[in-house]
Design an enzyme around this catalytic site. Structure first.
Site, PDB file in Angstrom:
ATOM      1  CD  GLU A 129      -2.696  -1.130   2.411  1.00  0.00           C
ATOM      2  OE1 GLU A 129      -2.900  -0.360   3.400  1.00  0.00           O
ATOM      3  OE2 GLU A 129      -3.809  -2.234   2.313  1.00  0.00           O
ATOM      4  CG  ASN A 170      -0.482  -6.944  -1.693  1.00  0.00           C
ATOM      5  OD1 ASN A 170      -0.717  -7.581  -2.464  1.00  0.00           O
ATOM      6  ND2 ASN A 170      -0.930  -6.960  -0.715  1.00  0.00           N
ATOM      7  CG  HIS A 206      -9.670  -5.939   0.097  1.00  0.00           C
ATOM      8  ND1 HIS A 206      -9.964  -7.078   0.748  1.00  0.00           N
ATOM      9  CD2 HIS A 206      -8.516  -5.766   0.508  1.00  0.00           C
ATOM     10  CE1 HIS A 206      -8.979  -7.661   1.651  1.00  0.00           C
ATOM     11  NE2 HIS A 206      -7.845  -6.689   1.335  1.00  0.00           N
ATOM     12  CD  GLU A 235      -4.337  -8.085   1.591  1.00  0.00           C
ATOM     13  OE1 GLU A 235      -5.399  -7.396   2.019  1.00  0.00           O
ATOM     14  OE2 GLU A 235      -3.397  -7.875   1.713  1.00  0.00           O
ATOM     15  CG  ASP A 237     -12.475  -9.382   1.212  1.00  0.00           C
ATOM     16  OD1 ASP A 237     -12.446  -8.259   0.359  1.00  0.00           O
ATOM     17  OD2 ASP A 237     -12.103  -9.468   2.475  1.00  0.00           O
TER      18      ASP A 237
HETATM   19  C1  XIL Z   1      -6.577  -6.742   8.093  1.00  0.00           C
HETATM   20  C2  XIL Z   1      -6.821  -7.979   9.125  1.00  0.00           C
HETATM   21  O1  XIL Z   1      -7.609  -8.757   8.030  1.00  0.00           O
HETATM   22  C3  XIL Z   1      -7.171  -7.506  10.219  1.00  0.00           C
HETATM   23  O2  XIL Z   1      -7.559  -8.722  11.185  1.00  0.00           O
HETATM   24  C4  XIL Z   1      -6.338  -6.302  11.088  1.00  0.00           C
HETATM   25  O3  XIL Z   1      -7.089  -6.199  11.958  1.00  0.00           O
HETATM   26  C5  XIL Z   1      -6.281  -5.178  10.078  1.00  0.00           C
HETATM   27  O4  XIL Z   1      -5.614  -5.821   8.927  1.00  0.00           O
HETATM   28  N1  XIL Z   1      -4.918  -5.017   3.455  1.00  0.00           N
HETATM   29  C6  XIL Z   1      -3.911  -5.672   4.121  1.00  0.00           C
HETATM   30  C7  XIL Z   1      -4.083  -6.577   5.044  1.00  0.00           C
HETATM   31  O5  XIL Z   1      -3.020  -5.821   3.205  1.00  0.00           O
HETATM   32  O6  XIL Z   1      -2.921  -6.887   5.905  1.00  0.00           O
HETATM   33  C8  XIL Z   1      -5.327  -6.218   5.920  1.00  0.00           C
HETATM   34  O7  XIL Z   1      -5.493  -7.193   7.119  1.00  0.00           O
HETATM   35  C9  XIL Z   1      -6.642  -5.905   5.054  1.00  0.00           C
HETATM   36  C10 XIL Z   1      -6.244  -4.738   4.278  1.00  0.00           C
END
Ligand code: XIL
Length: 314
Positions: A129, A170, A206, A235, A237
């Protein structure tokens, strides 16, 4: 078998994965699904800076060790996550103001974490990020003190610490064309030309049910892959406004099919990782108030329509 992971491997990809950690793997239902369906795990929190080096030079690795040992004994690949990130960062790091100290701190952190697992990690998310959505660099202690050179420093340190891991950058909101995708392409092009060791780009993915970008998300993924690097959905979802209903679940299923197929149709896309297994433990409701139900299994570990959709996308 007919698992998600087996199907991904049957089309020449590396894995279908999920995040996990000691907490979720301690739920027998969760663990059983990871064992049966997934070929790769990402530590959800245990390898982040606030978990691994709360005080300078003092490493606390027991949760990360648990995940690595679990994955190794169950034959799962590991995506290490993540070495340099502005979030979940201890305040002692944020307080550093001089470039020489911060450089050493980044190098020592990466040596301590990535070095500990050298040879065991398939991919590392070296930096996470680094961009704002408009493609400018995000304000962080790393960027403020070192400029974008913190990225070069981190990748070189990761290569030295673990020469066999594939090294990834990422980020999220790489699902639609725009400033962030353009900036990512420009950055990795510069890194490659400079001889910085980088192997791949992770697109977190996401997503939101029925978001208009989903049908086109293969296009920015192809633009990232056109750099010559590997790409992955890291990641995935797909959240909805709660409560869920049959229509939303059906739309989510179709969206999962599209998202997974975006990877399949991209030759350099090596894998898909969902950000969890069951809606029971998803980060979504805690972060996006009123949203949830984003994963392939529901709170009771029943397969959702989304599972069928994801399978159909492979
Ligand atoms: C999130 C986790 O799922 C949570 O449990 C934590 O509280 C915060 O982080 N982007 C990312 C991940 O790269 O590391 C994050 O994970 C979600 C967003």
């Amino acid at each position: 078998t007919g698992s998600l992971d087996a199907k991904m491997k049957s089309v020449g990809r590396e894995y279908f994965g999920t995040c996990a950690d000691r907490n979720t793997l301690s739920d027998a239902a969760y663990e059983a699904i990871v064992i049966a369906e997934y070929g790769q795990v990402t530590p959800e929190n245990s390898m982040k800076w606030d978990a691994t080096e709360k005080s300078r030079g003092v490493f606390s690795m027991s949760d990360a060790d648990y995940l690595v040992d679990w994955a190794t004994s169950h034959g799962k690949l590991i995506r290490g996550h993540t070495l340099v990130w502005h979030s979940q960062l201890p305040s002692w790091v944020s307080a550093i103001t001089d470039a020489a100290t911060l450089t050493t701190v980044i190098q020592d952190h990466i040596k301590g974490v990535a070095g500990r697992y050298a040879g065991k990690i398939h991919h590392w998310d070296v930096v996470n990020e680094v961009f704002n959505d408009d493609g400018t660099f995000r304000t962080s202690v790393f960027y403020n003190v070192l400029g974008e050179s913190f990225i070069d420093i981190a990748f070189r340190a990761a290569k030295a610490a673990d020469p066999t891991a594939k090294l990834y950058i990422n980020d999220y909101n790489l699902d639609y064309a725009g400033g962030k995708v353009n900036a990512m392409v420009a950055l990795v092009t510069r890194l490659i030309a400079a001889g910085v060791p980088i192997d791949g780009i992770g697109s977190q993915a996401h997503l939101i049910v029925n978001n208009g970008a989903i049908p086109y998300m293969h296009q920015p993924l192809a633009a990232l892959a056109a750099t010559g690097l590997k790409v992955a959905l890291t990641e995935l979802d797909i959240r909805m406004t709660l409560p869920s209903d049959a229509t939303k679940l059906a739309d989510q299923s179709s969206n999962y099919q599209t998202a997974v197929y975006a990877c399949k149709r991209t030759a350099n896309c090596v894998g898909v990782t969902t950000w969890g297994v069951s809606d029971k433990y998803s980060w979504v409701p805690d972060t996006f108030s009123g949203s949830g139900a984003a994963l392939l299994w529901d709170e009771n570990f029943a397969k959702k329509p989304a599972y069928t959709g994801a399978t159909a996308g492979i």
